[in-house]
Design a protein around this motif. Structure first.
Motif, short mmCIF file in Angstrom:
data_model
loop_
_atom_site.label_atom_id
_atom_site.label_comp_id
_atom_site.label_asym_id
_atom_site.label_seq_id
_atom_site.Cartn_x
_atom_site.Cartn_y
_atom_site.Cartn_z
N TYR A 77 39.98 43.74 31.88
CA TYR A 77 40.08 43.89 33.33
C TYR A 77 38.92 44.72 33.88
N ASN A 78 38.55 45.77 33.18
CA ASN A 78 37.46 46.61 33.65
C ASN A 78 36.12 45.87 33.66
N LEU A 138 36.27 43.83 36.76
CA LEU A 138 36.11 44.69 37.93
C LEU A 138 34.66 45.14 38.09
N SER A 139 34.01 45.46 36.99
CA SER A 139 32.60 45.86 37.05
C SER A 139 31.73 44.71 37.52
N TRP A 182 32.67 42.23 39.59
CA TRP A 182 32.84 42.09 41.04
C TRP A 182 32.15 43.20 41.80
N SER A 239 38.50 42.76 44.17
CA SER A 239 38.67 43.87 43.24
C SER A 239 40.02 44.55 43.42
N GLU A 240 40.41 44.75 44.68
CA GLU A 240 41.70 45.40 44.93
C GLU A 240 42.86 44.54 44.42
N LEU A 284 42.79 42.51 41.91
CA LEU A 284 42.79 42.62 40.45
C LEU A 284 43.40 43.95 40.01
N LEU A 285 43.10 45.01 40.75
CA LEU A 285 43.66 46.33 40.41
C LEU A 285 45.17 46.35 40.59
N SER A 345 38.69 51.76 36.12
CA SER A 345 39.20 50.68 36.98
C SER A 345 39.13 51.08 38.45
N VAL A 348 36.57 49.71 41.81
CA VAL A 348 37.00 49.27 43.15
C VAL A 348 36.31 50.10 44.23
#
Length: 592
Positions: A469-470, A473-474, A476, A491-492, A494-495, A515, A519
């Motif tokens: 996931y990280n 996120l990185s 995006w 990103s939000e 996904l978090l 994480s 964001v």
């Protein structure tokens, strides 16, 4: 057996223990099975928790014990000033062997202390000299042709003069079991000769066994490759390659050097995997070197997959993962995503071939394929490959788009209002058509969804973890900019998915500070009017969730760190709000 470990030269008596017993609990019958080892240090667990200096001191005490035994037998040492001088005598109580050296090499391989590779190379050099000295003593004692056939009494007598000046001549005299027969003395009976020959052959075989036990094993050289693989110096990969090449050369020369004193030696699967580990570390900042390492790692993998490769070096899942890792170190190479996907598909193909062969009854030659199966690391690095490509495309697209916008602003004054509206519509259309890395990020999300599906059906080797996931996120966050202001919303989302997964029981997917920072970074890069406010929203959420009033409330929102505050301050600086930056600095100083 650990209580009997000789730690100093003042306790040589403890070294003479010939058999070590370690209990092993059976998982099936619930009872202990005792494994007997010829020597205590033959146990893989021997001094495993000890520091390298302690294991080294133990080996020195073992060598000193051998030296004292040699002195008691009247064997002259070549250099009494050194405690590491090779000592060899052919007797049952001589217990120095390559396994003793291996314990020191493994201790340095487990250690991350500076100078460990040099220390390990020092000890492998002593072991090689010890083995060479043992061969010299054997040949001086039993004749130069004794390692390939029966003992030749004439050759022993003839070699006496040539070996007289050897530094190991005193050892040869000590171990010589026969005396030269005077010419004027009548020979013994045939029966006596046969008994004498049998005794000589037995003594020769015992001596040959001692020599073979001193030969460096592949595990010794693997320990050297491993200790260099943990080193941070740029030369570490070169040194690892040097020892792997030595094993390869030994394997090529094995057919030529057939000897009673030498066992076949060559690299095994661990040898190549340890070198692939060294290649995949991404040492240095030169992109060219990273690409060369990745290409070399892939070539080694292809060789191990070829039909000509020995069964002992067939690759495993970790072998593929090391090559994947080597390619993901090439952060500026557009072809990384394709390389990673090719490797993943190759692994899935091998896994499928094994399953189909099992249904047909199995094939012994294909059993190695059962050890090749994509796992969490495999898919995570494939996801990272797509993120690399997406980021490179996003940077290129942003540069081109800014150039177009600047050109448009320069020509805006020269156009009529109608032409201006048409140009804006054209630019907006181009904006949607440009390749900005979104397609690559969608493919990365597809891989993440596949990981989640495998995790859901109970695939134990593939789990949806925070690392995957990280990485997404990185990715995006890298795509976010003033032209892509919708990215932080992705990103939000996904978090929130990560928090929901953690609350449902999959705590391995629980977000960490990386994480949340990803964001916040995505919002800060958009330079929107409310981007700094959104950054502070997540900062305050992290602070409030970890307030002492909520200490006993279980949640999956972690505390902010220094980087969290820095990202929020950077977002305010992008909007020229220096006053708020100063307030955040004061707030950060007031935290724990």
């Amino acid at each position: 057996c650990r209580g009997n470990h000789p730690r100093s030269i003042d306790r040589p008596a403890s070294v003479s223990v010939s058999v070590a017993v370690r209990p092993v609990t059976s998982l099936f019958f619930g009872r202990e099975k005792k494994i007997k080892y010829e020597r205590p240090w033959h146990d893989p667990q021997f001094m495993q928790d000890s520091a390298p200096a302690e294991v080294e001191q133990w080996l020195l005490s073992l060598m000193q014990h051998a030296r004292k035994n040699a002195e008691e037998r009247g064997i002259r040492c070549t250099d009494s000033s050194s405690n590491t001088t090779p000592i060899v005598y052919f007797d049952e109580d001589f217990d120095l062997d390559a396994m003793a050296y291996l314990r020191v090499l493994e201790a340095y391989a487990r250690s991350n202390t500076p100078g460990s590779p040099q220390k390990a190379e020092y000890w492998i050099g002593i072991l090689e000299r010890h083995y060479s000295a043992a061969m010299d003593v054997f040949l001086a004692t039993y004749g130069k042709h004794a390692d390939s056939g029966a003992i030749d009494e004439a050759s022993i007598e003839g070699d006496r003069d040539s070996q007289a000046e050897s530094p190991f001549a005193s050892l040869a005299k000590r171990n010589k079991t026969t005396k030269a027969v005077p010419k004027n003395k009548t020979t013994s009976t045939n029966k006596g000769n046969r008994e004498k020959q049998a005794r000589n052959n037995t003594q020769r075989d015992t001596a040959a066994s001692i020599v073979r036990n001193l030969q460096p094993t592949v595990e010794c050289y693997n320990a050297i490759i491993e200790v260099w693989g943990h080193d941070k110096e740029l030369i570490s990969v070169v040194r690892s390659r040097r020892w792997l090449s030595k094993l390869e050369d030994e394997e090529k020369n094995a057919a030529k050097n057939t000897s009673l004193l030498r066992s076949p030696l060559g690299p095994n699967a661990d040898s190549y995997d340890l070198y692939l580990l060294s290649c995949s570390r991404g040492l240095g900042k030169q992109q060219k070197i990273h690409i060369e390492r990745a290409e070399e790692a892939e070539q080694i993998l292809e060789y191990r997959l070829s039909q000509d490769a020995p069964p002992a070096i067939r690759p495993t899942t970790e072998s593929f993962n090391y090559v994947l890792r080597a390619w993901t170190r090439c952060r500026k190479e557009m072809s990384v995503a394709g390389k990673c996907m090719d490797l993943v598909l190759r692994m899935e193909s091998i896994q499928k071939e094994f399953l189909l062969a099992e249904e047909k009854g199995g094939n012994a030659a294909e059993e190695w394929k059962q050890h090749v199966s994509p796992n969490t690391k495999t898919y995570t690095m494939a996801l990272d490959g797509w993120m690399i490509k997406a980021g490179l495309k996003a940077d290129k697209w942003r540069s081109n788009q800014l150039a177009i916008n600047n050109k448009f602003r320069q020509q805006a004054r020269k156009r009529s209002r109608g032409e201006l509206s048409q140009a804006k519509a054209t630019m907006a259309s181009d904006h949607g058509r440009q390749d900005d890395g979104t397609k690559e990020m969608e493919k990365a999300e597809t891989i993440l969804k596949y990981i989640r599906d495998l995790d859901t059906i109970g695939h134990t080797d593939v789990r949806a973890t925070v690392i995957a996931y990280n990485i997404l996120l990185s990715g995006w966050a890298r795509l976010a900019n003033e032209l892509r202001q919708d990215v932080p919303l992705k990103s939000e989302k996904l978090l929130h998915d990560m928090i929901a997964l953690a609350e449902s029981g999959n705590e391995k997917a629980a977000p960490d500070v990386v994480s949340f920072n990803a964001v916040i970074k995505a919002w800060g890069r958009t330079k929107r009017e409310n981007s700094a406010d959104r950054c502070e929203y997540w900062l305050n959420k992290m602070i409030d969730a970890n307030h002492y009033n909520n200490y006993y409330d279980k949640n999956f929102i972690v505390k902010p760190n220094v980087q969290t505050y820095n990202l929020c301050m950077d977002a305010h600086l992008q909007l020229s709000d220096a006053a708020r930056v100063q307030d955040l600095i004061m707030e950060m100083d007031g935290t724990d």
